[in-house]
Design a protein around this motif. Structure first.
Motif, short mmCIF file in Angstrom:
data_model
loop_
_atom_site.label_atom_id
_atom_site.label_comp_id
_atom_site.label_asym_id
_atom_site.label_seq_id
_atom_site.Cartn_x
_atom_site.Cartn_y
_atom_site.Cartn_z
N ASN A 4 0.81 -1.29 -0.03
CA ASN A 4 -0.05 -0.01 -0.02
C ASN A 4 0.84 1.23 -0.12
N ARG A 5 0.32 2.36 -0.11
CA ARG A 5 1.04 3.75 -0.26
C ARG A 5 1.97 3.73 0.93
N ARG A 6 1.68 3.64 2.14
CA ARG A 6 2.32 3.63 3.40
C ARG A 6 3.61 2.80 3.44
N ALA A 7 3.31 1.58 2.97
CA ALA A 7 4.14 0.30 3.22
C ALA A 7 5.33 0.73 2.16
N PHE A 8 4.99 1.29 1.03
CA PHE A 8 5.99 1.41 -0.16
C PHE A 8 6.78 2.55 0.03
N ILE A 9 6.39 3.88 0.65
CA ILE A 9 7.23 4.86 0.88
C ILE A 9 7.49 5.44 2.31
N GLY A 10 6.92 4.48 3.29
CA GLY A 10 7.04 4.76 4.78
C GLY A 10 6.04 6.24 4.91
N THR A 11 6.62 7.09 5.71
CA THR A 11 5.91 8.05 6.27
C THR A 11 6.32 9.24 5.59
N ALA A 12 7.12 9.27 4.57
CA ALA A 12 7.52 10.60 4.00
C ALA A 12 6.30 11.35 3.53
N ALA A 42 10.13 6.07 -13.89
CA ALA A 42 10.30 5.31 -12.69
C ALA A 42 11.66 5.29 -12.12
N GLY A 43 12.72 4.90 -13.31
CA GLY A 43 14.08 4.99 -12.86
C GLY A 43 14.73 6.44 -12.49
N GLY A 44 14.36 7.33 -13.48
CA GLY A 44 15.19 8.66 -13.21
C GLY A 44 14.48 9.69 -12.32
N ALA A 45 13.24 9.77 -12.06
CA ALA A 45 12.63 10.62 -11.08
C ALA A 45 12.74 10.03 -9.84
N THR A 46 13.05 8.54 -9.64
CA THR A 46 13.26 8.26 -8.35
C THR A 46 15.03 8.47 -8.09
N ALA A 47 15.51 8.22 -8.87
CA ALA A 47 16.93 8.41 -8.65
C ALA A 47 17.41 9.91 -8.41
N ALA A 48 16.87 10.80 -8.95
CA ALA A 48 16.88 12.28 -8.62
C ALA A 48 16.44 12.57 -7.45
N ARG A 49 15.39 11.94 -7.07
CA ARG A 49 14.84 12.47 -5.72
C ARG A 49 15.58 11.91 -4.73
N GLY A 415 1.73 4.22 -4.02
CA GLY A 415 3.14 4.32 -3.37
C GLY A 415 4.05 4.49 -4.12
N ILE A 416 4.33 3.81 -5.51
CA ILE A 416 5.42 3.92 -6.39
C ILE A 416 5.34 5.58 -6.89
N THR A 417 4.24 6.01 -7.29
CA THR A 417 4.14 7.37 -7.74
C THR A 417 4.53 8.53 -6.74
N ALA A 418 4.25 8.22 -5.62
CA ALA A 418 4.57 9.30 -4.49
C ALA A 418 6.14 9.08 -4.35
N ASP A 419 6.56 7.71 -4.35
CA ASP A 419 7.84 7.66 -4.26
C ASP A 419 8.98 8.20 -5.20
N MET A 420 8.19 8.40 -6.65
CA MET A 420 8.89 8.79 -7.57
C MET A 420 8.93 10.11 -7.77
N PHE A 421 7.70 10.89 -7.53
CA PHE A 421 7.58 12.42 -7.77
C PHE A 421 7.52 13.25 -6.44
N GLY A 422 7.16 12.74 -5.10
CA GLY A 422 7.17 13.27 -4.12
C GLY A 422 5.83 13.70 -3.68
#
Length: 422
Positions: A4-12, A42-49, A415-422
């Motif tokens: 789920n969103r929380r499990a994927f990105i934690g509480t950021a 998914a690769g580039g945005a995550t790496a930059a962030r 979760g992954i889109t929040a992890d990519m883009f904040g």
């Protein structure tokens, strides 16, 4: 593991912001280390962030991405099936820019590996200490006889999400009663989401509702495909008599299309079709070729840090790289990006570099609440990213299990889109 969103990105927490103006570091070697990332998926945005976030301002990060709104290929099939709106797939770069990343909306057109610079169509020359390429895919010229990108409006690929996806859906909705939707499926290896066979399921779901006598024809050069038993079980259950797949034993590898006449020829047998979704053979995005780091169609990398085997100062992520056992999926790119970000940060600042570990799951929706998945964990070896263990949905699962799998996939998307883009 349930996602789920929380499990994927934690509480950021996610924050909003406006795009920062480009302020590039000097090219004479003074100042902060510079990382340039090409490609904001998914690769580039995550790496930059992750590099920007974890370096606490010690590294100057520039992200080069031509589009101002990025539409995810993963889950775009669900838009075709009517389960999502197109706007739900679009994401902006404002939050990344607000965290100090220089977001440059431009095309990267050149890489000078000796000078360690990237040039853009808009005239920028941007220096780097490390370059991360995550350009996604391009198509192999001549892969499907009769088709090239000039024909993509008549016969869409819809493998770069956004306008192509909207075009394909509009064509499907405009099919005559009892008409034929055809797909030319790609050979291996190919970008996984939007997977061709989930797409067939979603098109069948839409046609069952709006055009129940329509037919679906698949010309497939592969003998078999991922989750084949699960898809075929689902097609028989939900869309009996609608879908015909022609594999290589019956000519599926010998195809030709005529966009003007709207025909698909399979081993010389000409079929009149109303929609033809051509998904050609794929290769790394063009900038990887320009940089001179490809071998054949893909860019070979070292498993431990995704560095190019041809240039230790360039890293390649996601669909574009030849790394071993991982599929070309958004989950894979995101996982690789975190390993790469940690390694790059360590190389430039002396911070701790942790052993590389990777994971992937690919979900597919077959019909309403009928979700299936396949996935694995991986480790870095001297030769490649190697599979450690894996899992896959089983045929005959209960409707409760399938619904839980689908709901898990929705949580993962958030979760992954929040992890990519904040």
């Amino acid at each position: 593991m349930k996602f789920n969103r929380r499990a994927f990105i934690g509480t950021a927490a996610a924050t909003a912001g406006t795009l920062a103006a480009p302020t590039f570091a000097r090219a004479d070697g003074h100042g902060k280390p510079r990382v340039v990332v090409v490609g904001g998926g998914a690769g580039g945005a995550t790496a930059a962030r992750y590099i920007a976030k974890d370096s606490n301002g010690e590294i100057d990060v520039t992200l080069i991405e031509p589009t101002r709104a990025y539409y995810t290929c993963f889950f775009s099939n669900l838009y075709l099936g009517g389960f999502r709106e197109i706007d739900s797939l679009g994401h902006s770069y404002g939050t990344l820019a607000s965290t100090g990343i220089n977001v440059v909306h431009d095309w990267a057109t050149g890489v000078d590996r000796d000078a360690k610079t990237v040039t853009t169509a808009g005239g920028y020359t941007i220096p780097y200490d490390r370059l991360i390429l995550s350009p996604g895919i391009d198509f192999v010229d001549g892969a499907v006889a009769g088709w090239d990108v000039s024909a993509q409006n008549a016969m869409p690929h819809a493998y770069k999400a956004g306008s192509q996806t909207e075009l394909l859906k509009s064509q499907i909705e405009a099919m005559p009663a009892g008409g034929t939707y055809a797909m030319v499926a790609p050979p291996n290896p190919f970008r996984c989401p939007p997977g061709p066979y989930e797409r067939i399921s979603m098109v069948a779901h839409l046609l069952k509702e709006i055009n129940p006598t329509a037919k679906i024809l698949i010309a497939d050069p592969k003998e078999n495909f991922s989750k084949q038993g699960l898809f075929e079980e689902g097609w028989n259950k939900h869309y009996a008599g609608m879908i015909e797949r022609v594999g290589p034993d019956f000519g599926g590898a010998d195809v030709e299309v005529d966009p003007a006449a709207m025909t698909l020829s399979i081993d010389g047998d000409v079929n009149n079709v109303d929609v033809c979704n051509v998904i050609p053979a794929m290769k790394a995005g063009k900038i990887a070729d320009i940089a001179g780091i490809t071998e054949g169609n893909w860019a070979p990398v070292n498993a431990a840090d995704l560095s190019s085997k041809m240039d230790e100062n360039i890293h390649v992520l996601g669909d574009a790289c030849a790394q071993g056992d991982m599929p070309k999926s958004g989950f894979s790119a995101n996982s690789q990006a975190k390993v790469c970000a940690n390694a790059v940060r360590g190389a430039l600042t002396g911070s701790t570099v942790f052993p590389a570990r990777f994971a992937n799951t690919c979900w597919s929706l077959i019909d309403t609440n009928d979700g299936v998945k396949v996935g694995a964990t991986y480790e870095a070896t001297d030769e490649k990213i190697a599979k450690v263990d894996g899992f896959i949905s089983e045929t005959g699962e209960s409707s409760d299990v399938r619904q839980a799998t689908y709901e898990e996939s929705v949580g993962w998307y958030d979760g992954i889109t929040a992890d990519m883009f904040g």
